[in-house]
Motif scaffolding. Structure first.
Motif, PDB file in Angstrom:
ATOM      1  N   LEU A   1       0.807  -1.182  -0.056  1.00 37.50           N
ATOM      2  CA  LEU A   1      -0.002  -0.067  -0.044  1.00 37.50           C
ATOM      3  C   LEU A   1       1.011   1.214  -0.044  1.00 37.50           C
ATOM      4  N   PHE A   2       1.899   1.170   1.186  1.00 38.89           N
ATOM      5  CA  PHE A   2       2.799   2.550   0.865  1.00 38.89           C
ATOM      6  C   PHE A   2       3.915   2.171   1.595  1.00 38.89           C
ATOM      7  N   PRO A   3       4.973   2.660   1.548  1.00 37.14           N
ATOM      8  CA  PRO A   3       6.306   2.494   2.345  1.00 37.14           C
ATOM      9  C   PRO A   3       6.023   2.817   3.740  1.00 37.14           C
ATOM     10  N   ILE A   4       6.844   2.287   4.495  1.00 34.58           N
ATOM     11  CA  ILE A   4       7.061   2.583   5.985  1.00 34.58           C
ATOM     12  C   ILE A   4       8.379   3.350   6.261  1.00 34.58           C
ATOM     13  N   GLN A   5       8.045   4.588   6.614  1.00 35.95           N
ATOM     14  CA  GLN A   5       9.495   5.363   6.791  1.00 35.95           C
ATOM     15  C   GLN A   5       9.693   5.447   8.152  1.00 35.95           C
ATOM     16  N   LEU A   6      10.845   4.759   8.632  1.00 33.64           N
ATOM     17  CA  LEU A   6      11.230   4.851  10.029  1.00 33.64           C
ATOM     18  C   LEU A   6      12.100   6.054  10.166  1.00 33.64           C
ATOM     19  N   ILE A   7      11.494   7.090  10.979  1.00 33.87           N
ATOM     20  CA  ILE A   7      12.145   8.390  11.181  1.00 33.87           C
ATOM     21  C   ILE A   7      12.555   8.741  12.685  1.00 33.87           C
ATOM     22  N   ILE A   8      13.707   9.095  12.723  1.00 28.60           N
ATOM     23  CA  ILE A   8      14.135   9.474  14.048  1.00 28.60           C
ATOM     24  C   ILE A   8      14.018  10.820  14.232  1.00 28.60           C
ATOM     25  N   CYS A   9      13.013  11.179  15.204  1.00 29.45           N
ATOM     26  CA  CYS A   9      12.468  12.414  15.660  1.00 29.45           C
ATOM     27  C   CYS A   9      12.227  12.707  16.990  1.00 29.45           C
ATOM     28  N   ALA A  10      12.034  13.986  17.244  1.00 29.84           N
ATOM     29  CA  ALA A  10      12.131  14.482  18.633  1.00 29.84           C
ATOM     30  C   ALA A  10      11.291  15.927  18.657  1.00 29.84           C
ATOM     31  N   ALA A  11      10.657  15.909  19.801  1.00 30.44           N
ATOM     32  CA  ALA A  11       9.856  17.199  20.011  1.00 30.44           C
ATOM     33  C   ALA A  11      10.854  18.315  20.003  1.00 30.44           C
TER      34      ALA A  11
ATOM     35  N   GLY B   1       1.612  13.303  10.877  1.00 28.12           N
ATOM     36  CA  GLY B   1       0.791  14.262  11.199  1.00 28.12           C
ATOM     37  C   GLY B   1       1.595  15.124  12.215  1.00 28.12           C
ATOM     38  N   PRO B   2       2.055  14.682  13.287  1.00 29.32           N
ATOM     39  CA  PRO B   2       2.977  15.604  14.147  1.00 29.32           C
ATOM     40  C   PRO B   2       4.118  16.335  13.405  1.00 29.32           C
ATOM     41  N   ILE B   3       4.651  15.559  12.523  1.00 31.76           N
ATOM     42  CA  ILE B   3       5.878  16.414  11.605  1.00 31.76           C
ATOM     43  C   ILE B   3       5.304  17.588  11.083  1.00 31.76           C
TER      44      ILE B   3
ATOM     45  N   LEU C   1       6.487  17.783  16.128  1.00 29.26           N
ATOM     46  CA  LEU C   1       7.982  16.593  15.983  1.00 29.26           C
ATOM     47  C   LEU C   1       8.983  17.141  14.819  1.00 29.26           C
ATOM     48  N   VAL C   2      10.258  16.875  15.298  1.00 31.13           N
ATOM     49  CA  VAL C   2      11.210  17.493  14.170  1.00 31.13           C
ATOM     50  C   VAL C   2      11.956  16.288  13.758  1.00 31.13           C
ATOM     51  N   PRO C   3      12.038  15.939  12.560  1.00 28.24           N
ATOM     52  CA  PRO C   3      12.928  14.775  11.877  1.00 28.24           C
ATOM     53  C   PRO C   3      14.346  15.130  12.036  1.00 28.24           C
ATOM     54  N   VAL C   4      15.290  14.210  12.631  1.00 27.77           N
ATOM     55  CA  VAL C   4      16.619  14.526  12.498  1.00 27.77           C
ATOM     56  C   VAL C   4      17.474  13.370  11.849  1.00 27.77           C
ATOM     57  N   LEU C   5      18.734  13.504  11.341  1.00 32.54           N
ATOM     58  CA  LEU C   5      19.443  12.498  10.761  1.00 32.54           C
ATOM     59  C   LEU C   5      18.818  11.719   9.679  1.00 32.54           C
ATOM     60  N   LEU C   6      18.182  12.833   8.729  1.00 28.75           N
ATOM     61  CA  LEU C   6      17.394  12.279   7.596  1.00 28.75           C
ATOM     62  C   LEU C   6      17.828  11.480   6.867  1.00 28.75           C
ATOM     63  N   GLN C   7      19.399  11.522   6.527  1.00 27.61           N
ATOM     64  CA  GLN C   7      20.230  10.980   5.753  1.00 27.61           C
ATOM     65  C   GLN C   7      20.353   9.291   6.266  1.00 27.61           C
TER      66      GLN C   7
ATOM     67  N   GLU D   1      10.124  14.050   0.320  1.00 26.30           N
ATOM     68  CA  GLU D   1      11.160  14.528   0.775  1.00 26.30           C
ATOM     69  C   GLU D   1      11.636  16.061   0.853  1.00 26.30           C
ATOM     70  N   LYS D   2      10.704  16.839   0.294  1.00 23.58           N
ATOM     71  CA  LYS D   2      10.820  18.185   0.429  1.00 23.58           C
ATOM     72  C   LYS D   2       9.971  18.504   1.767  1.00 23.58           C
ATOM     73  N   GLU D   3       9.054  17.897   2.149  1.00 27.24           N
ATOM     74  CA  GLU D   3       8.308  17.930   3.576  1.00 27.24           C
ATOM     75  C   GLU D   3       9.474  17.674   4.736  1.00 27.24           C
ATOM     76  N   LEU D   4      10.163  16.395   4.450  1.00 23.99           N
ATOM     77  CA  LEU D   4      11.064  16.173   5.493  1.00 23.99           C
ATOM     78  C   LEU D   4      12.312  16.992   5.501  1.00 23.99           C
ATOM     79  N   ASP D   5      12.723  17.603   4.629  1.00 25.06           N
ATOM     80  CA  ASP D   5      13.801  18.550   4.508  1.00 25.06           C
ATOM     81  C   ASP D   5      13.473  19.800   5.073  1.00 25.06           C
ATOM     82  N   GLN D   6      12.128  20.275   4.831  1.00 28.00           N
ATOM     83  CA  GLN D   6      11.720  21.530   5.511  1.00 28.00           C
ATOM     84  C   GLN D   6      11.388  21.439   7.127  1.00 28.00           C
ATOM     85  N   ALA D   7      10.900  20.254   7.274  1.00 27.71           N
ATOM     86  CA  ALA D   7      10.620  19.880   8.793  1.00 27.71           C
ATOM     87  C   ALA D   7      12.189  19.873   9.536  1.00 27.71           C
ATOM     88  N   GLY D   8      12.791  19.194   9.030  1.00 30.39           N
ATOM     89  CA  GLY D   8      14.174  18.991   9.482  1.00 30.39           C
ATOM     90  C   GLY D   8      14.933  20.323   9.641  1.00 30.39           C
ATOM     91  N   GLY D   9      14.772  21.268   8.729  1.00 28.77           N
ATOM     92  CA  GLY D   9      15.521  22.315   8.785  1.00 28.77           C
ATOM     93  C   GLY D   9      15.030  23.218   9.850  1.00 28.77           C
TER      94      GLY D   9
END
Length: 317
Positions: free
Chosen positions: A160-170, A250-252, A257-263, A306-314
């Motif tokens: 159905l869709f990929p599961i993205q495992l994202i390191i994140c924190a408040a 949703g929280p990102i 929540l803020v994603p980190v170590l996106l690489q 990818e754009k959303e993640l980059d903006q949120a991680g920024g």
């Protein structure tokens, strides 16, 4: 030669009702020779003659009359059961057995079930959420959802869709403890881990390192077998976690929540829907599968671009 008693009894009853073996054979879709042989085998099996037959007519023997009277109620009940089964196959009503993962999935499944029940009020969902993988056949499942494909043979699985495992924190956590820049920095951070409910095993973080998925074991500040509790601890700023996009999207997007170590974000697995052969399914099952595919297949609701993640991680910088 073994006798098919039910087919032979049906042939006998049809021959009596229609007045000839030939007509009975046509009604049953077999040759007159096969129908005649079936009757002969039935008589031999019972040890009595049921019919007096000539080239032009049939007549019941006394034994045949008693046998017909004894079997007609059962044949009529069987015909009613077959008719009901055929009708139910084309009716969007009745029980719908669904299984899925317990972790992070209820909020994704429930909108689909809610919409389906509004469209078809006579549907009775029977939902079991369990992180263990049961036996699809023995559990009489109509539709299943799993993170990863089902191990069952003969089951159709669609991603159905990929599961993205994202390191994140408040944001409050990052303001207090700082932002990790490398995987090695995680040693000095408060990390949460997930304990698999079915096995009790603590799962590692799955990191993408140079295109390979690496199992990274962190020293846990918090471990839990409940994704909602882990998610709340991350949202409260107590810990940093590796959270799936099913919970984190949703929280990102909302800035909680803020994603980190996106690489190092991993998406090597996906959410799959699985089911049996569609040609033999009741209409209610086919209709639910179609709606689930329409609502969840490659949906942007739960997959961060990818754009959303980059903006949120920024915002972490």
């Amino acid at each position: 030669m073994p006798i098919n008693e039910l087919r032979a009894i049906d042939t006998f009853a049809k021959a009596v009702t229609l007045g000839s073996i030939r007509r009975a054979a046509i009604a049953l879709g077999v040759s007159p020779q096969a129908a005649s042989q079936s009757l002969a085998q039935l008589e031999q099996h019972l040890g009595v003659r049921l019919l007096h037959r000539t080239t032009r007519s049939l007549a019941l023997t006394d034994e045949g009359q008693r046998f017909l009277e004894a079997t007609q109620p059962a044949l009529a009940a069987l015909e009613r059961a077959l008719s009901l089964a055929r009708e139910s196959k084309d009716e969007i009503a009745g029980p719908l057995r669904i299984v899925g993962p317990r972790s992070s999935f209820a909020s994704i499944l429930m909108p689909v079930i809610d919409e389906f029940c509004r469209l078809y009020p006579d549907i009775q969902p029977d939902v079991q959420l369990d992180d263990g993988i049961g036996n699809w056949v023995l559990d009489r499942v109509d539709v299943g959802f799993r993170i990863g494909t089902s191990p069952e043979e003969g089951v159709i699985a669609r991603r159905l869709f990929p599961i993205q495992l994202i390191i994140c924190a408040a944001p409050s956590y990052l303001a207090r403890f700082g932002i990790p820049k490398t995987v090695d920095d995680l040693v000095s951070h408060r990390c949460s881990v997930f304990r698999h409910p079915a096995t009790g095993q603590i799962l590692p973080w799955y990191l993408n390192v140079d295109g390979e998925v690496v199992h990274h074991h962190v020293t846990p500040t918090l471990s839990s077998n409940d994704t909602e509790l882990e998610m709340q601890a991350v949202l409260d700023g107590q810990v940093m976690g590796q959270i799936s996009n099913m919970s984190a999207a949703g929280p990102i997007r909302g800035g909680q929540l803020v994603p980190v170590l996106l690489q190092h974000m991993s998406e090597h697995i996906g959410l799959h829907i699985y089911y049996g052969n569609r040609t033999a399914q009741p209409k209610r099952v086919r209709a639910f599968i179609d709606l689930a595919l329409e609502r969840l297949l490659n949906t942007p609701d739960y997959v961060l671009s990818e754009k959303e993640l980059d903006q949120a991680g920024g915002t972490a910088g």
